[in-house]
Scaffold this motif. Sequence first.
Motif, PDB file in Angstrom:
ATOM      1  N   PRO A 222       0.678  -1.255   0.062  1.00  0.00           N
ATOM      2  CA  PRO A 222       0.093  -0.089  -0.028  1.00  0.00           C
ATOM      3  C   PRO A 222       0.870   1.329  -0.097  1.00  0.00           C
ATOM      4  O   PRO A 222       1.848   1.217   0.803  1.00  0.00           O
TER       5      PRO A 222
ATOM      6  N   SER B 148     -11.496  -3.253  -9.065  1.00  0.00           N
ATOM      7  CA  SER B 148     -10.808  -2.215  -8.172  1.00  0.00           C
ATOM      8  C   SER B 148     -11.794  -1.095  -7.607  1.00  0.00           C
ATOM      9  O   SER B 148     -12.876  -0.679  -8.567  1.00  0.00           O
TER      10      SER B 148
ATOM     11  N   SER C  61      -2.844  -4.142  -4.112  1.00  0.00           N
ATOM     12  CA  SER C  61      -2.312  -3.037  -2.995  1.00  0.00           C
ATOM     13  C   SER C  61      -3.523  -2.466  -2.239  1.00  0.00           C
ATOM     14  O   SER C  61      -3.921  -1.198  -2.930  1.00  0.00           O
TER      15      SER C  61
ATOM     16  N   THR D 136      -4.301   2.217  -0.552  1.00  0.00           N
ATOM     17  CA  THR D 136      -3.394   3.282  -0.895  1.00  0.00           C
ATOM     18  C   THR D 136      -4.154   4.866  -1.070  1.00  0.00           C
ATOM     19  O   THR D 136      -5.284   4.621  -1.211  1.00  0.00           O
TER      20      THR D 136
ATOM     21  N   SER E  28      -7.474  -4.411  -4.857  1.00  0.00           N
ATOM     22  CA  SER E  28      -6.718  -2.900  -4.792  1.00  0.00           C
ATOM     23  C   SER E  28      -7.887  -1.743  -4.561  1.00  0.00           C
ATOM     24  O   SER E  28      -9.101  -1.991  -5.335  1.00  0.00           O
TER      25      SER E  28
ATOM     26  N   VAL F  16      -4.965   0.639 -11.816  1.00  0.00           N
ATOM     27  CA  VAL F  16      -5.321  -0.247 -10.468  1.00  0.00           C
ATOM     28  C   VAL F  16      -5.836  -1.388 -10.859  1.00  0.00           C
ATOM     29  O   VAL F  16      -6.642  -1.554 -11.628  1.00  0.00           O
TER      30      VAL F  16
ATOM     31  N   ILE G 288      -0.818   0.114  -9.653  1.00  0.00           N
ATOM     32  CA  ILE G 288      -0.975  -0.481  -8.213  1.00  0.00           C
ATOM     33  C   ILE G 288      -1.871  -1.920  -8.626  1.00  0.00           C
ATOM     34  O   ILE G 288      -2.764  -1.900  -8.988  1.00  0.00           O
ATOM     35  N   LYS G 289      -1.209  -2.775  -7.890  1.00  0.00           N
ATOM     36  CA  LYS G 289      -1.559  -4.320  -8.100  1.00  0.00           C
ATOM     37  C   LYS G 289      -1.753  -4.867  -6.809  1.00  0.00           C
ATOM     38  O   LYS G 289      -0.558  -5.104  -6.206  1.00  0.00           O
TER      39      LYS G 289
END
Length: 300
Positions: free
Chosen positions: A64, A201, A104, A107, A153, A139, A101-102
């Motif tokens: 994150p 996401s 995660s 965030t 995510s 994402v 962003i994968k």
Amino acid sequence: TKTKVSAFFDVNDQILKGGNGAGAVFFIGDAHSSVTLHGSTFANNSVVDSDDVYGGVIYSYGSPLNIEDATFTGNSVHSTGANVNEKGLVQTGSGGGAIMIKGSPNTVFKDTLFTNNSSISKKTEGTVGGYALGGAISVDFSTGNATGEERDSDVTFKITKDLTYFGNTVSSDSTADVFDTYGYHLNSAAAGGFLFLDRGSDALFDIDEGATLTIGQTVTSDDTDSIASSIPNQGTTNNDGKHASIKKVGAGNLVINSSLNKYYGTVDVEAGRLSVNSDWNIKNTATVDSGAQLALASFS
């Protein structure tokens, strides 16, 4: 593990072979770490590859991010080539001109500016070309191949002052018709000039009273500064086949001048005001809680 960084990265170029990389910083976590960036500027970083290429600045895989008072400008990812798989579908391309962003969750981008970032895919001789997703941010859900944990995510944009995201773009000259993102798909080669939400996401816009976040400087129907998402395949088990979601919370204002016409997820206005000034072809449910406001210039 927690890491805090304050830095300036300018004009960092990478030409990769083998796919997946970040132009300035690469974070890959064990699903129990986090990274904090404060007051950093990331400008004119780029990654070029002939296959998958993600994250012109950051590829956060399982870690994150907490980013505050930062600027991401002029960063890019470029995919050259890409071809169809054994099913005749394209599964490669570029994503996250600034940030990928994968897997995660949690965030947060607080008062962070995104301008003139891009995701670009160009076909080469003998290929059909790949997709281009998330000019600024892409994402995605993770099955846990790298971190050992299956995780979705979500991103939060925490805004306490007036900000405008602008000039973020996607472009692809692929000749393919359908693009597969492993259990999900999209029917456009380029999507999400500002933000692309893949495989269910979530994005939360938390805007303080008296503050306005504007996405796109002018009203447009193209991909510049747009928000888009993928479509779950029938019967997919990835992330339970759920759609992406956008939520607006906080008493402040979110103004979207860019297109939402490639966004297939849900929208929920829980507090404050969301204004969509572009012509919006609504693909899923849009709900407005008591006391909140949704203002649409034109919709169908």
